[in-house]
Design a protein around this motif. Structure first.
Motif, PDB file in Angstrom:
ATOM      1  N   ALA A 346       0.849  -1.193   0.000  1.00 35.15           N
ATOM      2  CA  ALA A 346       0.000   0.000   0.000  1.00 35.15           C
ATOM      3  C   ALA A 346       0.882   1.240   0.000  1.00 35.15           C
ATOM      4  N   SER A 347       0.511   2.237  -0.783  1.00 39.64           N
ATOM      5  CA  SER A 347       1.223   3.505  -0.846  1.00 39.64           C
ATOM      6  C   SER A 347       2.708   3.257  -1.154  1.00 39.64           C
ATOM      7  N   THR A 348       3.625   3.775  -0.313  1.00 41.43           N
ATOM      8  CA  THR A 348       5.050   3.552  -0.566  1.00 41.43           C
ATOM      9  C   THR A 348       5.433   2.088  -0.418  1.00 41.43           C
ATOM     10  N   GLY A 349       4.658   1.341   0.367  1.00 39.05           N
ATOM     11  CA  GLY A 349       4.920  -0.086   0.512  1.00 39.05           C
ATOM     12  C   GLY A 349       4.771  -0.839  -0.792  1.00 39.05           C
ATOM     13  N   ALA A 350       3.945  -0.320  -1.705  1.00 39.57           N
ATOM     14  CA  ALA A 350       3.794  -0.962  -3.006  1.00 39.57           C
ATOM     15  C   ALA A 350       5.089  -0.877  -3.804  1.00 39.57           C
ATOM     16  N   ALA A 351       5.784   0.266  -3.724  1.00 42.62           N
ATOM     17  CA  ALA A 351       7.066   0.397  -4.413  1.00 42.62           C
ATOM     18  C   ALA A 351       8.084  -0.584  -3.847  1.00 42.62           C
ATOM     19  N   ALA A 352       8.094  -0.726  -2.512  1.00 40.54           N
ATOM     20  CA  ALA A 352       9.003  -1.689  -1.881  1.00 40.54           C
ATOM     21  C   ALA A 352       8.678  -3.108  -2.323  1.00 40.54           C
ATOM     22  N   ALA A 353       7.378  -3.425  -2.448  1.00 41.60           N
ATOM     23  CA  ALA A 353       6.977  -4.767  -2.874  1.00 41.60           C
ATOM     24  C   ALA A 353       7.454  -5.052  -4.293  1.00 41.60           C
ATOM     25  N   LEU A 354       7.350  -4.078  -5.171  1.00 42.72           N
ATOM     26  CA  LEU A 354       7.787  -4.272  -6.554  1.00 42.72           C
ATOM     27  C   LEU A 354       9.305  -4.420  -6.630  1.00 42.72           C
ATOM     28  N   GLU A 355      10.019  -3.611  -5.871  1.00 41.98           N
ATOM     29  CA  GLU A 355      11.484  -3.728  -5.834  1.00 41.98           C
ATOM     30  C   GLU A 355      11.890  -5.098  -5.314  1.00 41.98           C
ATOM     31  N   ALA A 356      11.263  -5.534  -4.235  1.00 42.69           N
ATOM     32  CA  ALA A 356      11.616  -6.830  -3.653  1.00 42.69           C
ATOM     33  C   ALA A 356      11.266  -7.974  -4.588  1.00 42.69           C
ATOM     34  N   ALA A 357      10.129  -7.879  -5.261  1.00 38.66           N
ATOM     35  CA  ALA A 357       9.724  -8.942  -6.186  1.00 38.66           C
ATOM     36  C   ALA A 357      10.647  -9.032  -7.391  1.00 38.66           C
ATOM     37  N   ALA A 358      11.291  -7.913  -7.738  1.00 40.76           N
ATOM     38  CA  ALA A 358      12.176  -7.886  -8.903  1.00 40.76           C
ATOM     39  C   ALA A 358      13.583  -8.385  -8.593  1.00 40.76           C
ATOM     40  N   LEU A 359      13.875  -8.625  -7.313  1.00 42.79           N
ATOM     41  CA  LEU A 359      15.212  -9.109  -6.955  1.00 42.79           C
ATOM     42  C   LEU A 359      15.444 -10.498  -7.539  1.00 42.79           C
ATOM     43  N   SER A 360      16.659 -10.751  -7.917  1.00 41.34           N
ATOM     44  CA  SER A 360      17.006 -12.046  -8.502  1.00 41.34           C
ATOM     45  C   SER A 360      16.734 -13.164  -7.503  1.00 41.34           C
ATOM     46  N   GLY A 361      16.014 -14.197  -7.946  1.00 41.72           N
ATOM     47  CA  GLY A 361      15.743 -15.348  -7.095  1.00 41.72           C
ATOM     48  C   GLY A 361      14.668 -15.124  -6.062  1.00 41.72           C
TER      49      GLY A 361
END
Length: 460
Positions: A346-361
């Motif tokens: 939610a809100s800024t947490g959504a950006a963190a979720a996308l960054e984390a999901a894009a991490l290798s592995g």
């Protein structure tokens, strides 16, 4: 407008709550003054009545100046601005709380007369007081019933300060207040008869309500689910009694607090990343999490920052730090439950979720964003992302909707923007948060077993 007395106020308030008649509702009055109001609301809605005991924490020597409030089950709400202005130290605060905690326990015993508290789990809890001044007591009350598992919280007061009403909308799912005033003064000024309510009157009202309410109406009924709430798909009976516990998780240089709920037979786990200024106690995220639990999904509501870190606004918007914490928490979650993991941000947490999901592995199965800021994720992460992603935005949240569309243009994974009609950024409008919960539930369950690699697809 002035009310004749508390009962007259309760009758008018009940008219504003008419949509709850016939639904699985429990009315909770705040003693003492809120109980006569609540009794009228409960009578007219045909709902059971109980008391919800909370106590104001007053500054020593100035007891009307509240620096916080406490409720049953150890709930405590503090006003840091008042604490700083009054120069209160920890010892002074603890002394006040100890005294008030004893009075709270005495009142619980006195009012209920050995009757068990009415269950609120999975129900709509209507929290009623005779007015809303600072809102600290009402906030404590809402947090009590939230921790008890209420599916929806409606705070209902006849009159209130407009700034307090606005603030309490972040805590309750809905606030019903027929008359708000920028300058409220005292609550009593808005009643012609504002005589003090005695403990005996509170006890009498509760006893009368208990005699008038059949047992079947005092207990949750599967034929009358709490409203409004997400309607999950049919599920095994075992999902009704999930494992629910508070945990501490090592995450990128810190140990963060979290609430883990694992229904029996859970098929996947969803880690929640809240937005700036919120926490794992966010009523909106907890509402969505409850809907996911009913659909057989485990949930982890966690704080990505410690209390000390959260005071630094730089940390709140350090998306890469938040993403590392979320990734570490998801590794822990996968190891703890043995389940595949998805993200809800939610809100800024959504950006963190996308960054984390894009991490290798990362192997995150899917991502859902509610009123998110995906534009705060790095362009490289948005391009690299492979987890199917749903971006939920309110139609009236026009600026954030534009930012979501710009971020979506960078995505090569399967993704979709779902626009909720009539919703603003916090999805406070009736029915809009239910829509969010349903969209998230369907997205997670649909993408549960899909791989996160392969040919990207864009959803309409």
């Amino acid at each position: 407008m002035r009310y004749d007395d508390r009962r007259a106020a309760g009758r008018l308030l009940a008219g504003r709550l008419e949509e709850l008649r016939g639904r699985d509702v429990v009315v909770l009055g705040l003693p003492r003054g809120g109980v006569p109001v609540a009794a009228e609301v409960a009578r007219r809605l045909g709902a059971p009545l109980d008391v919800l005991v909370v106590r104001k924490l007053g500054v020593p020597g100035q007891p009307e100046w509240g620096f916080g409030a406490i409720g049953e089950h150890g709930v405590r709400v503090l006003n840091r601005d008042v604490i700083d202005a009054a120069g209160l130290n920890a010892g002074e605060r603890e002394a006040v709380e100890e005294a008030e905690r004893g009075e709270l326990e005495r009142r619980v015993r006195s009012y209920r007369q050995e009757r068990a508290a009415l269950p609120v789990t999975g129900r709509t809890a209507v929290v009623v007081d005779d007015g809303l001044a600072t809102g600290a007591t009402a906030e404590a009350a809402c947090r009590v019933v939230r921790d008890q598992g209420a599916a929806r919280i409606v705070l209902a007061v006849p009159v209130g300060a407009s700034h307090s009403v606005a603030r309490l909308r972040r805590v309750a799912d809905d606030v019903v207040c027929p008359h708000t005033h920028r300058v409220l003064g005292s609550v009593g000024a808005w009643y012609r008869d504002f005589a003090q309510v005695s403990d005996a009157e509170v006890t009498s009202l509760l006893a009368s309500a208990a005699r008038a309410t059949p047992r079947s109406r005092a207990e949750p009924s599967p034929e009358a689910p709490a409203q409004p709430q997400p309607q999950p798909q049919p599920q095994p009976t075992g999902h009704a009694s999930p494992s629910d516990r508070e945990v501490r998780i090592p995450a990128a240089g810190a140990r963060v607090g979290a609430r883990l709920v694992v229904p029996d037979g859970a098929s996947a786990a969803v880690a929640f990343a809240h937005g700036s200024g919120s926490s794992r106690h966010s009523p909106r995220n907890r509402y969505v999490a409850t809907a996911l639990n009913r659909a057989g999904l485990a949930t982890l509501l966690l704080d990505l920052l410690t209390d000390d870190e959260a005071h630094d606004r730089h940390n709140v918007f350090d998306i890469l730090l938040l993403a590392r914490r979320l990734h570490a928490a998801s590794v822990w979650l996968r190891g703890e439950t043995g389940l595949p993991v998805a993200y809800f941000g939610a809100s800024t947490g959504a950006a963190a979720a996308l960054e984390a999901a894009a991490l290798s592995g990362s192997d995150v199965r899917s991502v859902v964003s509610r009123g998110g800021r995906p534009d705060l994720a790095t362009p490289a992460a948005l391009t690299r992302l492979r987890a199917p992603t749903l971006l939920i935005v309110g139609s009236r949240d026009t600026q954030v909707l534009s930012l979501n569309r710009l971020a979506a243009d960078r995505m090569h994974c399967e993704h979709r923007i779902a626009v909720v009609p009539g919703a603003t950024h916090l999805f406070e409008e009736p029915g809009t948060l239910t829509t969010v919960a349903e969209l998230a539930r369907d997205w997670f369950t649909t993408h549960l077993d899909r791989p996160t690699t392969g040919t990207p697809r864009r959803s309409a």
